[in-house]
Design a protein around this motif. Structure first.
Motif, PDB file in Angstrom:
ATOM      1  N   HIS A  99      -0.093   4.078  -0.948  1.00 29.22           N
ATOM      2  CA  HIS A  99      -0.926   5.221  -0.592  1.00 29.22           C
ATOM      3  C   HIS A  99      -0.843   5.547   0.905  1.00 29.22           C
ATOM      4  O   HIS A  99      -1.092   6.680   1.304  1.00 29.22           O
ATOM      5  CB  HIS A  99      -2.409   4.926  -0.893  1.00 29.22           C
ATOM      6  CG  HIS A  99      -2.710   4.591  -2.317  1.00 29.22           C
ATOM      7  ND1 HIS A  99      -2.845   5.531  -3.303  1.00 29.22           N
ATOM      8  CD2 HIS A  99      -2.922   3.388  -2.924  1.00 29.22           C
ATOM      9  CE1 HIS A  99      -3.135   4.940  -4.442  1.00 29.22           C
ATOM     10  NE2 HIS A  99      -3.183   3.629  -4.248  1.00 29.22           N
ATOM     11  N   ALA A 100      -0.548   4.541   1.721  1.00 27.25           N
ATOM     12  CA  ALA A 100      -0.756   4.626   3.173  1.00 27.25           C
ATOM     13  C   ALA A 100       0.037   5.751   3.821  1.00 27.25           C
ATOM     14  O   ALA A 100       1.220   5.945   3.545  1.00 27.25           O
ATOM     15  CB  ALA A 100      -0.393   3.297   3.823  1.00 27.25           C
ATOM     16  N   ASP A 129      -5.300   2.526   6.237  1.00 30.86           N
ATOM     17  CA  ASP A 129      -5.369   3.702   7.113  1.00 30.86           C
ATOM     18  C   ASP A 129      -6.687   3.740   7.873  1.00 30.86           C
ATOM     19  O   ASP A 129      -6.742   4.172   9.029  1.00 30.86           O
ATOM     20  CB  ASP A 129      -5.226   4.992   6.299  1.00 30.86           C
ATOM     21  CG  ASP A 129      -3.798   5.252   5.856  1.00 30.86           C
ATOM     22  OD1 ASP A 129      -2.874   4.742   6.528  1.00 30.86           O
ATOM     23  OD2 ASP A 129      -3.601   5.949   4.850  1.00 30.86           O
ATOM     24  N   ASN A 186      -8.081  -0.393   2.504  1.00 30.15           N
ATOM     25  CA  ASN A 186      -7.444   0.843   2.955  1.00 30.15           C
ATOM     26  C   ASN A 186      -6.918   0.623   4.372  1.00 30.15           C
ATOM     27  O   ASN A 186      -7.683   0.584   5.326  1.00 30.15           O
ATOM     28  CB  ASN A 186      -8.449   1.994   2.926  1.00 30.15           C
ATOM     29  CG  ASN A 186      -7.810   3.331   3.220  1.00 30.15           C
ATOM     30  OD1 ASN A 186      -6.804   3.423   3.916  1.00 30.15           O
ATOM     31  ND2 ASN A 186      -8.396   4.391   2.688  1.00 30.15           N
ATOM     32  N   GLU A 225     -13.218   0.781   3.099  1.00 32.08           N
ATOM     33  CA  GLU A 225     -12.932   1.278   1.754  1.00 32.08           C
ATOM     34  C   GLU A 225     -11.821   0.435   1.111  1.00 32.08           C
ATOM     35  O   GLU A 225     -11.158  -0.363   1.778  1.00 32.08           O
ATOM     36  CB  GLU A 225     -12.526   2.759   1.755  1.00 32.08           C
ATOM     37  CG  GLU A 225     -13.614   3.704   2.249  1.00 32.08           C
ATOM     38  CD  GLU A 225     -13.169   5.158   2.178  1.00 32.08           C
ATOM     39  OE1 GLU A 225     -11.977   5.413   1.880  1.00 32.08           O
ATOM     40  OE2 GLU A 225     -14.007   6.043   2.414  1.00 32.08           O
ATOM     41  N   LEU A 227      -8.593   0.306  -2.157  1.00 31.98           N
ATOM     42  CA  LEU A 227      -7.644   1.100  -2.936  1.00 31.98           C
ATOM     43  C   LEU A 227      -7.070   0.257  -4.068  1.00 31.98           C
ATOM     44  O   LEU A 227      -6.789  -0.927  -3.876  1.00 31.98           O
ATOM     45  CB  LEU A 227      -6.490   1.586  -2.048  1.00 31.98           C
ATOM     46  CG  LEU A 227      -6.808   2.527  -0.893  1.00 31.98           C
ATOM     47  CD1 LEU A 227      -5.593   2.656   0.017  1.00 31.98           C
ATOM     48  CD2 LEU A 227      -7.228   3.899  -1.408  1.00 31.98           C
ATOM     49  N   ASN A 239       0.837  -1.200   0.000  1.00 30.33           N
ATOM     50  CA  ASN A 239       0.000   0.000   0.000  1.00 30.33           C
ATOM     51  C   ASN A 239       0.876   1.256   0.000  1.00 30.33           C
ATOM     52  O   ASN A 239       1.206   1.804   1.048  1.00 30.33           O
ATOM     53  CB  ASN A 239      -0.929  -0.011   1.213  1.00 30.33           C
ATOM     54  CG  ASN A 239      -1.934   1.124   1.178  1.00 30.33           C
ATOM     55  OD1 ASN A 239      -1.956   1.932   0.237  1.00 30.33           O
ATOM     56  ND2 ASN A 239      -2.761   1.210   2.205  1.00 30.33           N
TER      57      ASN A 239
END
Length: 310
Positions: free
Chosen positions: A24-25, A246, A244, A250, A252, A22
């Motif tokens: 994005h995290a 975080d 997700n 949701e 990702l 991930n």
């Protein structure tokens, strides 16, 4: 020990891999406290099944690895075990066997990795042999559609073999060192005729378990950054949707565009910092804390049962 490693600790492996891929995290989950919290959130929103996904495929990959190693050693001069009178040629052949085994199991490892990180929200119910089917499809270029960013297996060969061989070397060295120290300490307390069979049996079996635990821990900790890079390379271009990490809810998409191992290392260092290589490290702490707890509990139960029998 096998139950703890393959079943009880599997949610830690799932979260660890999801955090590693991930990019994005913002929360790196470097401590066990945040990992336990996100496990609770995922369990609450998706159910316990989300934490044990991909467990069957990990067993399949282990079986393929062991079977491949046995077949290669039977039909080639590469030694599966090292004798006491080893030499550099035998060590080289032995490590070559380990590397070849990991390379052959590589497409199935990729398929298993996808199963463990794919979000349960969008995932269909996979069959028990989907890992094998998708692994073969990855080799022949058929099956599940992938994006143009998918890295060729040749690009994944070096990092996969490097990680597998280094993990084996580090764990073997640590295991032998710990076993040597424990047996040397136990040699000062040699069993006498008056000593109970309980203590002698504990002294015989538990050093092996402790040495194996220490070996796996050291190898996982030392190679964690390399494992993060390896998993990102394997997952790229597979159109995988993860949770997700975080929020705990949701999903990702994974849309990385690494050109290879060196580019992946430089990109993580530049965009996420050095701690980016350790995303999800809290899961390792939780995983090996479980190992310690089970080892201690097993020892207590074992001692109690043997004392009652004697």
């Amino acid at each position: 020990s096998l139950f703890t490693e393959n079943v009880l600790a599997h949610p830690c492996i799932v979260l660890r891999r999801q955090c590693q891929v991930n990019y994005h995290a913002r929360n790196y989950h470097l401590t066990p406290f945040t990992i336990v919290n996100i496990m609770y959130s995922i369990n609450k929103t998706q159910g316990p099944r989300a934490l044990w996904k991909g467990m069957g495929s990990t067993f399949i990959v282990q079986g393929i690895t062991l079977g491949t190693e046995g077949i290669i050693s039977e039909f080639t001069p590469l030694p599966r075990e090292l004798s006491h009178k080893w030499n550099l040629k035998q060590i080289g052949g032995h490590l070559l066997l380990k590397g070849l085994t990991h390379v052959i199991a590589m497409p199935f490892y990729s398929a298993s990795l996808i199963e463990t990180v794919q979000s349960e929200i969008i995932r269909d119910n996979p069959g028990i042999l989907d890992c094998v089917k998708e692994g073969i499809g990855r080799v022949v270029g058929m099956g599940v559609p992938h994006s143009k960013r998918l890295l060729p297996l040749m690009v994944l060969t070096f990092p996969t073999a490097l990680h597998g061989v280094l993990h084996y070397v580090i764990s073997s060295i640590v295991q032998k060192l710990v076993l040597f120290v424990l047996k040397r300490d136990n040699s000062h307390n040699l069993p006498t005729e008056s000593s109970t069979s309980v203590q002698s049996m504990l002294d015989a079996y538990f050093p092996e378990l402790i040495a194996s635990f220490a070996a796996s821990l050291c190898a996982d900790v030392m190679l964690y950054p390399l494992e993060t890079v390896l998993h990102r390379l394997h997952i790229q271009g597979t159109r995988t949707i993860i949770d997700n990490t975080d929020l705990g809810y949701e999903v990702l998409p994974i849309n990385t565009q690494y050109e290879g191992m060196r580019d992946c290392i430089n990109t993580i260092k530049r965009e996420e910092g050095m701690l980016g290589f350790y995303k999800g490290f809290g899961a390792v702490i939780v995983q090996y804390t479980l190992h310690v707890a089970v080892l201690q509990l097993t020892k207590i139960i074992y001692s109690t049962l043997l004392q009652n029998v004697s």
